[in-house]
Scaffold this motif. Structure first.
Motif, PDB file in Angstrom:
ATOM      1  N   CYS A 134     -56.109 -12.288   5.284  1.00  0.00           N
ATOM      2  CA  CYS A 134     -56.692 -12.546   6.599  1.00  0.00           C
ATOM      3  C   CYS A 134     -57.334 -11.283   7.152  1.00  0.00           C
ATOM      4  N   ASN A 135     -58.194 -11.469   8.135  1.00  0.00           N
ATOM      5  CA  ASN A 135     -58.942 -10.361   8.709  1.00  0.00           C
ATOM      6  C   ASN A 135     -58.025  -9.316   9.323  1.00  0.00           C
ATOM      7  N   ASN A 136     -56.906  -9.775   9.935  1.00  0.00           N
ATOM      8  CA  ASN A 136     -55.967  -8.846  10.556  1.00  0.00           C
ATOM      9  C   ASN A 136     -55.444  -7.836   9.533  1.00  0.00           C
ATOM     10  N   MET A 137     -55.114  -8.312   8.304  1.00  0.00           N
ATOM     11  CA  MET A 137     -54.617  -7.403   7.286  1.00  0.00           C
ATOM     12  C   MET A 137     -55.725  -6.510   6.739  1.00  0.00           C
ATOM     13  N   ILE A 138     -56.931  -7.074   6.588  1.00  0.00           N
ATOM     14  CA  ILE A 138     -58.057  -6.274   6.110  1.00  0.00           C
ATOM     15  C   ILE A 138     -58.289  -5.080   7.033  1.00  0.00           C
ATOM     16  N   ILE A 139     -58.233  -5.323   8.351  1.00  0.00           N
ATOM     17  CA  ILE A 139     -58.440  -4.234   9.309  1.00  0.00           C
ATOM     18  C   ILE A 139     -57.368  -3.169   9.117  1.00  0.00           C
ATOM     19  N   PHE A 140     -56.097  -3.610   8.955  1.00  0.00           N
ATOM     20  CA  PHE A 140     -55.029  -2.635   8.736  1.00  0.00           C
ATOM     21  C   PHE A 140     -55.273  -1.833   7.455  1.00  0.00           C
ATOM     22  N   LEU A 141     -55.600  -2.518   6.361  1.00  0.00           N
ATOM     23  CA  LEU A 141     -55.775  -1.833   5.080  1.00  0.00           C
ATOM     24  C   LEU A 141     -56.939  -0.845   5.130  1.00  0.00           C
ATOM     25  N   ARG A 142     -57.982  -1.215   5.833  1.00  0.00           N
ATOM     26  CA  ARG A 142     -59.128  -0.319   5.918  1.00  0.00           C
ATOM     27  C   ARG A 142     -58.818   0.912   6.756  1.00  0.00           C
ATOM     28  N   GLU A 143     -57.842   0.799   7.655  1.00  0.00           N
ATOM     29  CA  GLU A 143     -57.502   1.932   8.501  1.00  0.00           C
ATOM     30  C   GLU A 143     -56.350   2.753   7.933  1.00  0.00           C
ATOM     31  N   SER A 144     -55.795   2.323   6.803  1.00  0.00           N
ATOM     32  CA  SER A 144     -54.707   3.062   6.169  1.00  0.00           C
ATOM     33  C   SER A 144     -55.269   4.271   5.427  1.00  0.00           C
ATOM     34  N   HIS A 145     -54.464   5.320   5.346  1.00  0.00           N
ATOM     35  CA  HIS A 145     -54.850   6.462   4.546  1.00  0.00           C
ATOM     36  C   HIS A 145     -54.734   6.118   3.059  1.00  0.00           C
ATOM     37  N   CYS A 146     -55.605   6.687   2.296  1.00  0.00           N
ATOM     38  CA  CYS A 146     -55.572   6.449   0.855  1.00  0.00           C
ATOM     39  C   CYS A 146     -54.373   7.155   0.228  1.00  0.00           C
ATOM     40  N   ASP A 147     -54.085   6.734  -0.986  1.00  0.00           N
ATOM     41  CA  ASP A 147     -53.056   7.367  -1.804  1.00  0.00           C
ATOM     42  C   ASP A 147     -51.653   7.250  -1.214  1.00  0.00           C
ATOM     43  N   LYS A 148     -51.427   6.250  -0.383  1.00  0.00           N
ATOM     44  CA  LYS A 148     -50.091   5.972   0.129  1.00  0.00           C
ATOM     45  C   LYS A 148     -49.618   4.650  -0.455  1.00  0.00           C
ATOM     46  N   PHE A 149     -48.353   4.572  -0.826  1.00  0.00           N
ATOM     47  CA  PHE A 149     -47.796   3.308  -1.291  1.00  0.00           C
ATOM     48  C   PHE A 149     -47.360   2.473  -0.086  1.00  0.00           C
ATOM     49  N   LEU A 150     -47.675   1.194  -0.132  1.00  0.00           N
ATOM     50  CA  LEU A 150     -47.300   0.251   0.911  1.00  0.00           C
ATOM     51  C   LEU A 150     -46.603  -0.941   0.280  1.00  0.00           C
ATOM     52  N   TRP A 151     -45.663  -1.520   1.009  1.00  0.00           N
ATOM     53  CA  TRP A 151     -45.114  -2.804   0.607  1.00  0.00           C
ATOM     54  C   TRP A 151     -45.502  -3.818   1.670  1.00  0.00           C
ATOM     55  N   ILE A 152     -46.255  -4.858   1.255  1.00  0.00           N
ATOM     56  CA  ILE A 152     -46.742  -5.903   2.149  1.00  0.00           C
ATOM     57  C   ILE A 152     -46.373  -7.236   1.503  1.00  0.00           C
ATOM     58  N   ASP A 153     -45.545  -8.018   2.160  1.00  0.00           N
ATOM     59  CA  ASP A 153     -44.967  -9.199   1.511  1.00  0.00           C
ATOM     60  C   ASP A 153     -46.020 -10.153   0.953  1.00  0.00           C
ATOM     61  N   ALA A 154     -47.069 -10.437   1.722  1.00  0.00           N
ATOM     62  CA  ALA A 154     -48.051 -11.433   1.288  1.00  0.00           C
ATOM     63  C   ALA A 154     -48.815 -10.987   0.055  1.00  0.00           C
ATOM     64  N   ILE A 155     -48.903  -9.690  -0.189  1.00  0.00           N
ATOM     65  CA  ILE A 155     -49.630  -9.168  -1.347  1.00  0.00           C
ATOM     66  C   ILE A 155     -48.681  -8.848  -2.490  1.00  0.00           C
ATOM     67  N   CYS A 156     -47.533  -8.271  -2.178  1.00  0.00           N
ATOM     68  CA  CYS A 156     -46.638  -7.772  -3.221  1.00  0.00           C
ATOM     69  C   CYS A 156     -45.719  -8.844  -3.797  1.00  0.00           C
ATOM     70  N   ILE A 157     -45.679 -10.015  -3.201  1.00  0.00           N
ATOM     71  CA  ILE A 157     -44.901 -11.132  -3.732  1.00  0.00           C
ATOM     72  C   ILE A 157     -45.857 -12.237  -4.134  1.00  0.00           C
ATOM     73  N   ASN A 158     -45.663 -12.799  -5.303  1.00  0.00           N
ATOM     74  CA  ASN A 158     -46.460 -13.942  -5.753  1.00  0.00           C
ATOM     75  C   ASN A 158     -46.040 -15.174  -4.953  1.00  0.00           C
ATOM     76  N   GLN A 159     -46.808 -15.516  -3.955  1.00  0.00           N
ATOM     77  CA  GLN A 159     -46.439 -16.605  -3.051  1.00  0.00           C
ATOM     78  C   GLN A 159     -46.527 -17.975  -3.715  1.00  0.00           C
ATOM     79  N   ASP A 160     -47.172 -18.064  -4.869  1.00  0.00           N
ATOM     80  CA  ASP A 160     -47.277 -19.345  -5.574  1.00  0.00           C
ATOM     81  C   ASP A 160     -46.113 -19.594  -6.525  1.00  0.00           C
ATOM     82  N   ASP A 161     -45.210 -18.633  -6.643  1.00  0.00           N
ATOM     83  CA  ASP A 161     -44.068 -18.759  -7.552  1.00  0.00           C
ATOM     84  C   ASP A 161     -42.789 -18.851  -6.717  1.00  0.00           C
TER      85      ASP A 161
END
Length: 627
Positions: free
Chosen positions: A132-159
């Protein structure tokens, strides 16, 4: 590596946060000049199939979850950006392995961050992860080279199996994170004035805050204490900030409570969590829901009334730190109005708070293939088996608040998003069953055995508190009161009347209420026969705050002339019982069978004169079952 495509140009970053390294790169004005979509605007990221916009991952990196129950994926934003693509990499790591990279966990809301633009009816294609756009805005404003854990991305929601496994270790994920970044969403025109009012209120002493009258914009004392922040625009902005969807999302409870360090961001604004809690607690004690609603535009949903939620979260965090035995039940009660797209998650989102996953109870291991009725029944049974009382039964609210089929009447339906019951977590102020030991026995097939005695029968039900609050028409109540005064002239029914409406307590947590508020009720309802003084009006406002704290209750009288205030589901002919182990009386409905000892549970209740064990003398206890 995964590449997230978005039409958005790269935006600014946050203002500096001490010790955390988030630094600004662009101006706020540049960001505000962009057009805002009226609905969700998603970008797609392929999940398991190769597409043209996927860059090949470097050797040695895998995004597959390993069989280990402590394996998770982390997301890294890469420094290279090309062709408008935001380049990221998913990497599988082991928690607690000694080699786990430092990472921040994100707490956010899926979709648009405000209620007015909320539309959750979007699905992901099987070979894409929808961002969603809300997450895109957050990701674009994050500093590079940092590890993040984000449930919707880091978990396979279809499994569903992977989701269940990852949910079972969610508490470990948040405890292991260096910190939790709470993203309320991009800032808007309300963010700065809300920040100013929160800062001003939190800097006052407790005594000074108690003297502030919310929404008294022309009050000289308010202005002396709050300065320019005492304006209609600032109070309305505070309403809008607390109306952001993050404050109503079920999963944020665990995310915030288990965080080692917390950073709260709304666009480029940084909020202090303790300041937010202080203001939330102040609003809960000093503001009625009526006054709060007066600052909300007509197009906004009543779910915006979330100003008490930060105070609830602080209470949950304290219970968790203190090791309170009933933290799971108390959290379920406090978070009843929170949002979860999947009804299973009203329970699963809270399991980590008390460390229940590792105790070997199969009833509490997340299983999205189970029915919602089974999940809610299992958690009710678990709480009953591990509790010394029957407090959970007071939160099963009868047929008016049940959407889940095949649920025993004694198991609360947590999918119902209503503030139910007496609205006092724990009910420790009451002791209707005295010191009698709790008796309970689960007999399978949804049958629960209890022991107690029948006290009275509901002979007439009145209007609900919600209806009277909306219409200011209490004629039905006054008729009921007149009826009691005629039948039992020696009793002080007027004192019982206002105490019953307030369940005989107030924000000071005193039981019974020490000072009389009888006149305040009549002033509030415009029924007094004199012109009220300013002091009378202030006491009426205080009465309103206590009255509106618990609106989903119905006034009733009993066959023996007593007043009660209980679940909206109660009706004439229902029975009021005192049950061993229950702090409040319970309303039961007999099954339509002769000489049956089986009942449906309708809900808990306040019954004036019987909240501290007064009903015991000469009573015979017998065993009954709830189904």
């Amino acid at each position: 590596m995964w590449c997230f495509y978005s039409q958005l140009t790269i935006g600014k970053s946050w203002k500096t946060i001490a010790g955390r390294g988030w630094k600004p790169t662009h101006s706020r004005d540049r960001f505000k000049s962009r057009s805002r979509p009226s609905q969700f605007s998603y970008s797609s990221v392929p999940l398991h199939t190769k597409k043209d916009n996927i860059r090949t991952e470097p050797e040695g990196h895998s995004s597959d979850i390993s069989p280990s129950p402590k394996s998770i994926r982390l997301l890294k934003i890469l420094p290279t950006r090309s062709d408008g693509l935001l380049e990221c990499r998913l990497e599988a790591v082991e928690l607690d392995s000694g080699r786990t990279p430092s990472y921040d966990a994100l707490s956010y809301t899926w979709g648009h961050p405000t209620q007015a633009n909320y539309d959750d009816d979007k699905d992901a294609k099987r070979d894409h992860l929808i961002i969603c756009n809300n997450m895109i805005i957050f990701l674009r404003e994050s500093h590079c080279d940092k590890f993040l854990w984000i449930d919707a991305i880091c978990i396979n929601q279809d499994d569903p199996d992977e989701r269940a496994e990852q949910v079972s270790i969610m508490a470990d994920i948040y405890r292991s994170a260096k910190g939790v970044v709470i993203w309320l969403g991009p800032s808007d025109e309300f963010t700065q004035p809300a920040w100013e009012l929160i800062t001003s209120l939190s800097q006052l002493s407790e005594t000074e805050r108690k003297s502030v009258s919310p929404e008294a914009f022309n009050d000289a004392q308010n202005t002396d204490l709050l300065g320019r922040a005492n304006s209609r625009e600032h109070w309305r902005a505070l309403v809008r900030l607390f109306g952001r969807r993050w404050f109503t999302r079920a999963w944020v409870v665990q995310e915030l409570v288990l965080a080692r360090d917390t950073t709260i961001l709304c666009g480029e604004y940084v909020f202090d969590w303790q300041d937010i809690v202080t203001v939330s607690d102040f609003m809960a004690r000093r503001t009625s829901s009526n006054a709060f609603k007066a600052h909300i535009s007509s197009h906004e949903s009543e779910t915006t009334l979330s100003y008490k939620n930060p105070a609830k979260l602080a209470a949950i965090k304290k219970d968790t730190i203190d090791g309170t035995k009933d933290v799971l039940l108390y959290s379920l009660i406090r978070c009843r109005t929170y949002d979860a797209k999947n009804s299973h998650d009203k329970v699963y989102s809270l399991l980590g708070l008390a460390g229940h996953q590792g105790n070997g109870s199969s009833k509490l291991f997340p299983n999205y293939k189970s029915s919602v009725a089974k999940v809610y029944t299992d958690v009710a049974e678990y709480i009953l088996e591990n509790s010394r009382d029957l407090h959970i039964l007071a939160h099963a609210e009868g047929d008016k608040f049940r959407k889940t089929v095949d649920l025993p009447t004694w198991a609360p339906d947590w999918s119902v998003k209503k503030d139910l019951g007496l609205k006092i977590t724990g009910y420790a102020r009451y002791q209707a069953a005295g010191e009698l030991p709790c008796f309970k026995e689960l007999r399978g097939e949804g049958v629960l055995a209890l022991r107690g005695f029948e006290l009275d029968t509901i002979s007439r039900v009145g209007e609900t508190k919600e209806n009277v609050n909306q219409t200011k028409d209490c004629s039905n109540w006054l008729e009921l009161l007149s009826e009691l005064e005629h039948e039992y002239p020696v009793r002080d029914h007027r004192d019982a009347f206002w105490r019953t409406l307030l369940i005989d307590t107030d924000p000071s947590k005193t039981v019974p209420v020490k000072s009389s508020w009888e006149d305040s009720f009549y002033v509030w309802m415009n029924l007094c026969d004199h012109e009220p003084s300013e002091e009378d009006k202030q006491r009426a406002a205080d009465f309103e705050t206590s009255f509106t704290h618990s609106l989903n209750l119905r006034l009733f009288r009993t066959a023996r002339g007593h007043l009660g205030c209980g679940t909206l589901s109660c009706r004439e002919g229902d029975l009021v019982w005192i049950i061993q182990g229950s702090r409040v009386p319970l309303i039961l409905r007999p099954l339509q069978q002769e000489e049956s000892t089986a009942y449906n549970l309708v809900g808990g209740t306040y019954l004036h004169g019987f909240m501290q064990g007064e009903a015991f003398k000469g009573q015979l206890y017998r065993e009954i079952v709830l189904v």
